[in-house]
Design a protein around this motif. Structure first.
Motif, PDB file in Angstrom:
ATOM      1  N   UNK A  30      40.315  59.492  22.515  1.00  0.00           N
ATOM      2  CA  UNK A  30      41.513  58.657  22.642  1.00  0.00           C
ATOM      3  C   UNK A  30      42.093  58.707  24.052  1.00  0.00           C
ATOM      4  N   UNK A  31      41.241  58.464  25.018  1.00  0.00           N
ATOM      5  CA  UNK A  31      41.639  58.433  26.421  1.00  0.00           C
ATOM      6  C   UNK A  31      41.717  56.980  26.879  1.00  0.00           C
ATOM      7  N   UNK A  32      42.908  56.539  27.262  1.00  0.00           N
ATOM      8  CA  UNK A  32      43.057  55.186  27.806  1.00  0.00           C
ATOM      9  C   UNK A  32      42.582  55.176  29.258  1.00  0.00           C
ATOM     10  N   UNK A  33      42.144  54.008  29.726  1.00  0.00           N
ATOM     11  CA  UNK A  33      41.549  53.913  31.061  1.00  0.00           C
ATOM     12  C   UNK A  33      42.226  52.808  31.861  1.00  0.00           C
ATOM     13  N   UNK A  34      42.727  53.173  33.039  1.00  0.00           N
ATOM     14  CA  UNK A  34      43.264  52.202  33.980  1.00  0.00           C
ATOM     15  C   UNK A  34      42.314  52.062  35.155  1.00  0.00           C
ATOM     16  N   UNK A  35      42.251  50.869  35.723  1.00  0.00           N
ATOM     17  CA  UNK A  35      41.339  50.603  36.842  1.00  0.00           C
ATOM     18  C   UNK A  35      42.149  50.242  38.083  1.00  0.00           C
ATOM     19  N   UNK A  36      41.787  50.856  39.208  1.00  0.00           N
ATOM     20  CA  UNK A  36      42.418  50.554  40.490  1.00  0.00           C
ATOM     21  C   UNK A  36      41.674  49.397  41.152  1.00  0.00           C
ATOM     22  N   UNK A  37      42.385  48.330  41.435  1.00  0.00           N
ATOM     23  CA  UNK A  37      41.806  47.144  42.060  1.00  0.00           C
ATOM     24  C   UNK A  37      42.910  46.476  42.870  1.00  0.00           C
ATOM     25  N   UNK A  38      42.714  46.329  44.172  1.00  0.00           N
ATOM     26  CA  UNK A  38      43.789  45.858  45.048  1.00  0.00           C
ATOM     27  C   UNK A  38      43.868  44.348  45.182  1.00  0.00           C
ATOM     28  N   UNK A  39      43.039  43.615  44.420  1.00  0.00           N
ATOM     29  CA  UNK A  39      43.074  42.162  44.489  1.00  0.00           C
ATOM     30  C   UNK A  39      41.690  41.578  44.564  1.00  0.00           C
ATOM     31  N   UNK A  40      41.554  40.333  45.031  1.00  0.00           N
ATOM     32  CA  UNK A  40      40.240  39.710  45.188  1.00  0.00           C
ATOM     33  C   UNK A  40      39.335  40.534  46.095  1.00  0.00           C
ATOM     34  N   UNK A  41      38.012  40.286  46.071  1.00  0.00           N
ATOM     35  CA  UNK A  41      37.084  41.115  46.852  1.00  0.00           C
ATOM     36  C   UNK A  41      37.498  41.342  48.298  1.00  0.00           C
ATOM     37  N   UNK A  42      37.929  40.315  48.985  1.00  0.00           N
ATOM     38  CA  UNK A  42      38.317  40.469  50.389  1.00  0.00           C
ATOM     39  C   UNK A  42      39.472  41.450  50.538  1.00  0.00           C
TER      40      UNK A  42
END
Length: 235
Positions: A30-42
């Motif tokens: 029961x581990x929730x997962x957040x993803x780090x993503x700063x925006x579009x690829x560029x």
């Protein structure tokens, strides 16, 4: 830990190595997962290249799509504010993944090592987040929350916020780093630090937060809601 305390576990990752096997494990415990993503690829590739110096954007998106197939595990997305990126573009790109939450984090900085600014006399981070707020508010079809902005609305109306980066609520989360070290949740306390005065300083983002808070409260008033009156009636 006091008896009766409920503990929720959340893992923050860049998403590039997520697999069904990992998600099976997270589901079991029961581990929730957040993803780090700063925006579009560029935008994302300005600070999130692979160890080989290549773009990590496609791998991160693949991990997000895998998480979306198991929505009970998907905690949301986290983007670090970069003034070089367009705030509306970043928000809309992240919103397209239909996350439950989008978190925007201010870059870690101190008074001895202040954040990058084009013009130190301008609350550029506050302006950036204000544009995110306007973009988020203008699209009622989105169902995700933006935690920092919702906390400003909540605190303005006398309701306790969800994280300790704003307001005076005690910490309710701890961070376990990849090397096993443990620290308090949130980033606001380090933003107060200087070698001369320790933590007895305003945040290096004080002017930015003031601008953003006033912007949000001004928007609330335009919609017929006086946050000060709400705060008084709630006290």
């Amino acid at each position: 830990m006091p008896s009766g305390t409920q503990v929720r576990y959340e893992l923050q990752t860049n998403g590039t190595l997520l697999s069904d096997a990992w998600l099976d494990l997270f589901e079991r415990y029961e581990v929730a997962v957040g993803v780090s993503l700063d925006g579009p690829p560029r935008a994302n590739d300005r600070h999130r290249l692979s160890h080989a110096g290549r773009s990590s954007a496609a791998s991160a998106v693949r991990g997000i799509e895998l998480l979306r197939s198991r929505p009970q595990l998907f905690a949301g997305l986290l983007a670090v504010v970069d003034l070089a990126n367009d705030p509306a573009e970043v928000h809309d790109y992240l919103a397209a993944f239909a996350p439950p939450v989008i978190d925007f984090g201010l870059p870690h900085a101190t008074h001895d090592d202040p954040p990058h600014r084009g013009d130190p006399s301008v609350p550029e981070y506050g302006l950036w987040m204000s544009k995110v707020y306007d973009t988020w508010l203008a699209q009622p079809e989105h169902r995700h929350s933006v935690r920092m902005l919702e906390d400003i609305v909540a605190l303005s109306s006398g309701v306790r916020g969800s994280v300790e980066t704003l307001g005076l609520a005690p910490p309710t989360s701890v961070v376990i780093e990849s090397d096993g070290s443990i620290e308090g949740g949130g980033g606001y306390l380090p933003h107060r630090f200087s070698a001369a005065d320790g933590y007895r300083n305003p945040s290096v983002y004080c002017a930015d937060l003031e601008y953003l808070i006033r912007h949000v409260q001004g928007s609330l008033r335009q919609h017929g809601w006086d946050p000060y009156a709400q705060a008084t009636s709630s006290s």
